[in-house]
Design an enzyme around this catalytic site. Structure first.
Site, short mmCIF file in Angstrom:
data_model
loop_
_atom_site.label_atom_id
_atom_site.label_comp_id
_atom_site.label_asym_id
_atom_site.label_seq_id
_atom_site.Cartn_x
_atom_site.Cartn_y
_atom_site.Cartn_z
CE1 TYR A 39 -22.65 14.83 62.88
CE2 TYR A 39 -21.67 13.28 61.33
CZ TYR A 39 -22.47 13.54 62.43
OH TYR A 39 -23.12 12.51 63.07
CG ASP B 149 -13.21 13.94 60.39
OD1 ASP B 149 -13.02 12.87 59.77
OD2 ASP B 149 -14.27 14.21 60.97
CE LYS C 257 -18.39 9.09 55.68
NZ LYS C 257 -19.80 8.81 55.89
#
Ligand code: HOZ
Length: 428
Positions: free
Chosen positions: A144, A239, A267
């Site tokens: 994802y 990623d 994050k």
């Protein structure tokens, strides 16, 4: 345990917010319960609107590696706030954080700040396309990378949790440019590369997958991707929105010694405030507007509050021994839960890389999406709800990752393992 006020707040939210939440997986839908409405957090705990306190292994889905409300982060944000929340103009803090990121992450020579992981990945892909002059991309099923059109194809996280890995609303003409390979299978990548000649701009991968549960790369997988990309002129994008500054200060690329061409972050580098970043080789990054012609922009990009929280967080991570201690705690959590399951005679497949961990509710090894999707999600739901009753807050989906923070104490970890032992017995 009483969840009355959370349930009332959820009903109210549902009338004005689709599904009552601003991000699907938070809704607890797949575990058959109403979500907790969180009132406050401190260290490794979150407290809900009904006054219940839980040991938190969600950590805001990854950012809270130093724990909630760390005093250094609070004072940095407060100080910045008193000088203004946003200017839409450059500030020195952006260069400070950019330098910290460049020093830490092997692949990054230049970096652009954005406001979310989704922005980071979609911008990185545009840049890879503009740089190579090619249109197709390869991603891995179960990975994802946020919710941009071209990335919502066989996606993990909430998309997998709700069984919509290919979302309505993504035009077929866009989706057909996204090719999907199987995680940990270099053969599946080689096949796509062979079939698509010189039209692949980039391969984007979670180098440790965290959105189909935690799935580590098999030996040679990342090295193989590096080799294919180098040979074929394809941009390799790691990623590391989840794994960056999490599995090591320099992310997976430091831990496994494989350097991509570009990296996306988010994050942790925002210390709990909305942030994302993408960076890589100078030669590629300089193609970005205004130094180059590939466009990308954002009013809140490089926001002063987010930069301050990020700088304060990274300064804590840089302290000697931080990752060693975190590794010890995480080992104790991962092994403790696996042993508790074994003692209860309950089959799980346990994975962990650094402070990312997962208990898969299945018998066999999980190494890609087809094997992850065999898990018994009903049993996971029972375990999740039983753990919640014991005061342990896990991610409400089999296909997410658990995060340990520096704020988890030995006593918190012991309590977690004791709770797991009880819950596995209960559901066995
Ligand atoms: N997709 C995120 C986890 N992998 C969920 C974000 C959220 O709900 O906050």
């Amino acid at each position: 345990m009483n969840h009355e006020r959370s349930s009332i707040l959820f009903q109210q939210a549902k009338s004005v917010i689709p599904g009552g939440v601003n991000s699907p997986v938070r809704a607890f839908k797949s575990v058959g319960a109403d979500p907790l409405f969180i009132k406050k957090a401190s260290g490794c705990t979150v407290s809900d609107e009904d006054g219940n306190t839980f040991i938190d292994y969600v950590g805001s889905w990854g950012p809270m590696i130093v724990g909630h409300c760390h005093p250094d982060v609070i004072s940095a944000v407060q100080e910045t706030m008193s000088s203004g929340a946003s200017f839409g103009a450059p500030t020195e803090r952006e260069t400070v954080l950019a330098n910290m990121v460049i020093d830490a992450v092997p692949s990054i020579e230049m970096v652009r700040m954005v406001s979310s992981g989704t922005e980071a990945t979609m911008s990185a892909i545009r840049l890879a396309r503009g740089y190579t002059g090619r249109d197709k991309i390869i991603k891995f099923s179960g990975c994802y990378h946020g919710h941009a059109d071209s990335l919502l194809v066989k996606a993990g996280s909430g998309a997998a949790t709700f069984g919509v890995p290919d979302s309505p609303g993504v035009p077929a003409d866009v989706a057909k440019l996204t090719l999907t390979a199987e995680y940990n299978s270099l053969d599946s990548v080689r096949k796509l590369v062979a079939e698509n000649g010189n039209s692949i701009a980039c391969i984007i991968v979670e180098p440790v997958a965290g959105n189909m549960g935690t799935v580590p790369p098999r030996e040679g997988f990342l090295e193989g991707l590096r080799e294919i990309c180098t040979n074929e002129g394809i941009v390799l994008i790691f990623d590391e929105v989840m794994s960056g500054f999490r599995v090591a200060y320099g992310g997976v690329q430091e831990l496994y010694g494989v350097t991509p061409d570009m990296t996306t972050l988010g994050k942790i580098i925002g210390g709990g405030l909305p942030v994302g970043a993408f960076g890589g080789k100078r030669e590629i990054m300089e193609k970005l507007s205004p130094s180059g012609g590939i466009y990308q922009a954002g009013t809140l990009s490089g926001n002063p509050l987010a930069m301050s929280a990020g700088i304060a967080t990274l300064n804590i991570l840089k302290q000697p021994g931080f990752y060693k201690k975190l590794e010890e705690k995480s080992l104790a959590v991962g092994e403790g839960i696996a042993k508790a399951a074994k003692a209860a005679g309950y089959p799980i497949y346990s994975t962990r890389v650094g402070s990312m961990f997962c208990a898969f509710f299945c018998n066999g090894e999980v190494h890609d999406w087809p094997t992850a999707s065999l898990c018994d999600t009903k049993a996971f739901s029972k375990y999740f709800l039983a753990m919640l009753d014991e005061g342990i807050y896990l991610a409400p989906s089999q296909f997410e990752t658990g995060f340990v923070s520096a704020a988890h104490s030995d006593a918190d970890i012991e309590r977690t393992i004791a709770a797991a032992a009880k819950c596995f017995k209960l559901i066995a």
